[in-house]
Design an enzyme around this catalytic site. Structure first.
Site, PDB file in Angstrom:
ATOM      1  N   LYS A 221       1.384   4.068  -2.920  1.00  0.00           N
ATOM      2  CA  LYS A 221       1.065   5.454  -2.573  1.00  0.00           C
ATOM      3  C   LYS A 221       2.303   6.342  -2.733  1.00  0.00           C
ATOM      4  O   LYS A 221       2.206   7.514  -3.088  1.00  0.00           O
ATOM      5  CB  LYS A 221       0.564   5.544  -1.134  1.00  0.00           C
ATOM      6  CG  LYS A 221      -0.859   5.007  -0.928  1.00  0.00           C
ATOM      7  CD  LYS A 221      -1.898   5.938  -1.516  1.00  0.00           C
ATOM      8  CE  LYS A 221      -3.289   5.696  -0.954  1.00  0.00           C
ATOM      9  NZ  LYS A 221      -4.306   6.508  -1.646  1.00  0.00           N
TER      10      LYS A 221
ATOM     11  N   TYR B 212       0.839  -1.199   0.000  1.00  0.00           N
ATOM     12  CA  TYR B 212       0.000   0.000   0.000  1.00  0.00           C
ATOM     13  C   TYR B 212       0.875   1.251   0.000  1.00  0.00           C
ATOM     14  O   TYR B 212       0.718   2.150  -0.831  1.00  0.00           O
ATOM     15  CB  TYR B 212      -0.895  -0.047   1.240  1.00  0.00           C
ATOM     16  CG  TYR B 212      -1.769   1.168   1.464  1.00  0.00           C
ATOM     17  CD1 TYR B 212      -2.972   1.312   0.794  1.00  0.00           C
ATOM     18  CD2 TYR B 212      -1.393   2.164   2.367  1.00  0.00           C
ATOM     19  CE1 TYR B 212      -3.782   2.411   1.009  1.00  0.00           C
ATOM     20  CE2 TYR B 212      -2.186   3.271   2.587  1.00  0.00           C
ATOM     21  CZ  TYR B 212      -3.384   3.390   1.901  1.00  0.00           C
ATOM     22  OH  TYR B 212      -4.174   4.484   2.112  1.00  0.00           O
TER      23      TYR B 212
END
Lengths: 270, 261
Positions: free
Chosen positions: A167, A163
């Site tokens: 990001k 994640y």
């Protein structure tokens, strides 16, 4: 200066706008006078936010959108232009696992599908949203504001590494877009939320977890969607016309510390 | 280029200011291991001299030359005069390391004018004097120069009660960036080593305090740093051939502490 912050006549799209941070930004932009477009996958929650904004006298429409689907994202921007005649800001806020499986596997056994899902859910979706919005802004000849949402975990070692990695790419994209789109009057900035609760706590257990997490934050609490409202208004408004390529940490001071527990207080005389 | 040449300080004349501190002592020993002669400057004329003398004995046991001095780094003139004397006695000056460390931890409203002044003087102003003086010596010799300033990773992070100390570290980081830029065209490099939690730092990680114990486990490598962890980077930044294109940087030796979320 304060009139620069008014969003009357502005058209704003928010992907992931039906709850949490996205909802907080949508409510604030609508309150400041913008016409907003709430994009999310679930019709029911879209309808709730749209109704909430309209009930308060604001302008909103809802467009069910899967931000990982480029046709749907293009149609979303077209819907904004059709409704309001233009687009002034895109909050490419939607993120997630992109349909890939969640995985707690160690790095050396991490499945392709989980990593690809994070890249699709967080990076590709932001790319589609910013591309579609920038195209419309260039065609309008007006410029505008692109705002992506990364995570504080993107500038520190996060436990959720796939994640955070996907990001993290948004930090680079922000700088690149700021440089590339500056001549067109389009600015690009990125939000880095810390620990944020995306809805009201409904159980005692949930409240206890939040309180404990708040202890890891110098501000002493986890953040809420509303903590992003004023910043969102600022980034849409003409007050931020010369602000581009920036990272906005909204983390209650968490990342600025991190070398010791937030309330550790050494005492030492010289 | 043979590896030992790349990292060699053979025949080089070096000076370590704050040689009595754990970081200064470690750098001085590493310089000697890499072949340098080392002038050891204690910051005060008390037991600091005895600690610096222990470093001197270690260096002499390696067959290198070590000399000892006391340098009052709060006075620019004293830094200049002592450095001039050292360069004369050594026959030149190629690399300078400076490792002062005066830690203060108090609530900001309790920090007096004089405490702030002392913290800035020892941790920052002294480093400014060192750079200013070293540059003079390097130019006099028309030779490349290497400067390494030891500071704290608190230059980029906040913590309770360390406003004065971290501000001094921030000033050092800015000094490194600007001096590195200003001197880059003369083959003089200026770099910093940012220390995280080191195993001698009981002054800031209060023994018995459970939050301090937690902080000790914050580095990604799950241990505090030791003096031995510094030597390699100090030599890399100080040898003529090893890092001529690295300047204006503060490199952390912190076991990943500042990447911890």
């Amino acid at each position: 200066m304060i009139q620069d912050l008014a969003l009357d006549g502005k058209a704003v799209v928010i992907t992931g706008g039906s709850h949490g941070i996205g909802r907080g930004m949508a409510l604030a932009c609508a309150e400041a006078g913008a016409g907003v477009v709430i994009a999310a996958r679930g019709q029911e929650r879209i309808d709730e936010v749209v109704a909430e904004i309209r009930a308060a006298g604001g302008k909103a429409i809802g467009v069910p959108t899967d931000a990982t689907n480029r046709q749907q994202v293009d149609a979303l921007v077209a819907a904004c232009v059709s409704e309001y005649g233009k687009i002034d800001a895109m909050f490419a806020h939607a993120g997630g696992s992109g349909g890939g499986p969640q995985s707690d596997a160690p790095f050396w056994e991490y499945p392709d599908e989980a990593f690809e899902g994070a890249v699709i859910g967080n990076l590709m979706s932001s790319f589609y949203s910013c591309r579609a919005a920038a195209k419309a802004m260039v065609e309008q000849g007006t410029g505008g504001s692109l705002v992506m949402t990364a995570t504080a975990g993107a500038v520190r070692a996060s436990q959720r590494w796939a994640y955070a990695t996907s990001k993290g790419a948004l930090l680079s994209m922000t700088k690149v877009l700021a440089g590339r789109l500056g001549p067109q009057g389009i600015r690009a900035n990125v939000l880095l939320p810390g620990m944020i609760a995306t809805s009201e706590a409904t159980t005692e257990q949930e409240r206890a977890i939040r309180e404990q997490r708040g202890m890891f934050t110098p501000a002493g609490r986890v953040g809420m969607g509303a903590d992003f409202g004023a910043l969102a208004v600022y980034l849409v408004s003409d007050a931020s016309k010369y602000v581009t390529g920036q990272q906005f940490l909204v983390d209650g001071g968490m990342v600025n510390g991190g070398v010791a527990p937030p309330f550790y207080t050494p005492q030492h005389e010289i | 280029m043979p590896l030992e040449h790349r990292f060699s300080l053979a025949g080089k004349k070096t000076m370590v200011i704050g040689a009595e501190t754990p970081a200064g002592g470690a750098i001085a020993r590493a310089y000697a291991e890499a072949g340098a002669d080392v002038a050891l400057c204690a910051l005060t004329a008390d037991d600091a001299v005895l600690k610096a003398r222990a470093v001197k004995r270690d260096i002499e046991a390696m067959g290198r030359t070590a000399t000892e001095y006391v340098m009052d780094v709060t006075l620019g003139k004293n830094v200049q005069v002592t450095t001039r004397q050292i360069a004369k006695e050594l026959g030149g000056l190629d690399a300078v390391a400076s490792a002062p460390d005066l830690f203060l931890a108090k609530p900001i409203e309790k920090i007096s004018d004089s405490e702030l002044q002392r913290v800035m003087q020892m941790n920052f102003t002294s480093q400014f004097f060192v750079v200013r003086t070293a540059v003079e010596e390097f130019r006099r010799a028309k030779a490349p120069g290497r400067i390494v300033l030891v500071t704290s990773v608190l230059h980029e992070r906040g913590m309770m009660n360390v406003s004065a100390y971290s501000a001094a570290a921030g000033a050092v980081a800015s000094l490194i960036r600007s001096a590195g830029h200003e001197l880059s065209h003369e083959n003089i490099t200026v770099n910093g080593i940012g220390l995280g939690w080191m195993d001698w730092m009981d002054d800031r990680l209060t023994p018995g305090d459970e939050n301090a114990d937690r902080a000790r486990r914050f580095p990604m490598l799950r241990r505090m740093g030791t003096a031995e962890d510094l030597g390699g980077l100090a030599v890399l930044l100080s040898a003529e051939e090893s890092a001529p294109y690295i300047t204006g940087q503060v490199l952390a030796v912190d076991g990943g502490l500042t990447q911890h979320q």
